[in-house]
Design an enzyme around this catalytic site. Sequence first.
Site, PDB file in Angstrom:
ATOM      1  CG  ASP A 110      65.533  13.272  55.014  1.00 35.47           C
ATOM      2  OD1 ASP A 110      66.948  13.259  54.920  1.00 35.47           O
ATOM      3  OD2 ASP A 110      64.764  12.772  53.946  1.00 35.47           O
TER       4      ASP A 110
ATOM      5  CB  CYS B 217      70.704  15.553  58.213  1.00 35.20           C
ATOM      6  SG  CYS B 217      69.648  16.632  57.083  1.00 35.20           S
TER       7      CYS B 217
END
Length: 311
Positions: A88, A246
């Site tokens: 993340d 991401c």
Amino acid sequence: MGSRTIIVGTRQSALALTQTGQVIDALQNINDRHQLGLSFEIRKIVTKGDRILDVTLSKVGGKGLFVKEIEQALLDREIDIAVHSMKDMPHELQDGLMNGAVPVRVDPRDCLVTRNGLGFYDLPHGAKVGTSSLRRSCQLKHARPDLQLEWIRGNIDSRIRKLETEGFDAIVLAAAGLTRMGWTDKISDYIPVELCIPAVGQGALGIECREEDDAVRHLLSLYNDPLSARTVAAERSFLGTLNGGCQVPIGAYAVMKDEHMIELIGTVGTPDGKVLLKEAASGTDPVALGVKVAELLCERGAEEILAQVRG
């Protein structure tokens, strides 16, 4: 040394709280062994990625969806340490912050949770498979164009519930999350790295702190796993070179071939799975290796693919 309470910030999901509890246990052990005079307390923080659950992550946009509010709490001194899933974390951290430790990485692979225990290649033709990741859907569609890949959001537990309630044949999750939750019995099949290259840093945690906080930096240096840190650094250098967050179809996985040599494989693909580029290289400098593999992919058109995905 006087006593100090270290405030540890985390997201509120069951997985985030579980892995943060595991981190605090490890830090408490280090503290006791080295008599550092520290104690620890958890602070829960809601992030933008947690609040917006009705659209795919790639549409929410921006890097650090699950990180930004936690980083702000670090800068505002409301917390002293932040525990993140490394996948993340954006490549660029905010000024004044640093990654203080990468603990020992757990299983980096993706896995399949199915209603009837079937493996990936046993899924019926046209099976409905849930994932919230362009990286996963691109690689799985490349391997099996017949599959119906549909987005699914929410924490691990709510996604597993949706397997039953929303008619999915299978959902794809990170094996690391299920491992940390003690739920490996739910895994029907581990997807080999050769078939689906993991997200950058998947299976690793990033323990973030303020650069100026010497006591916390010392504590985290004792927690850092140098081999995990080096492989993750190579993957993150690859991600940074491609300027990817991401939410783009980018995967990378590095392994140590011996105590010095790192091997890195990287991939970029189109969301429909029709084009899947892969390149690999080896080297001893993680940052240079990440740049090299990214440049090899760019020579084959990776930047054009990513520009299209970003729209």
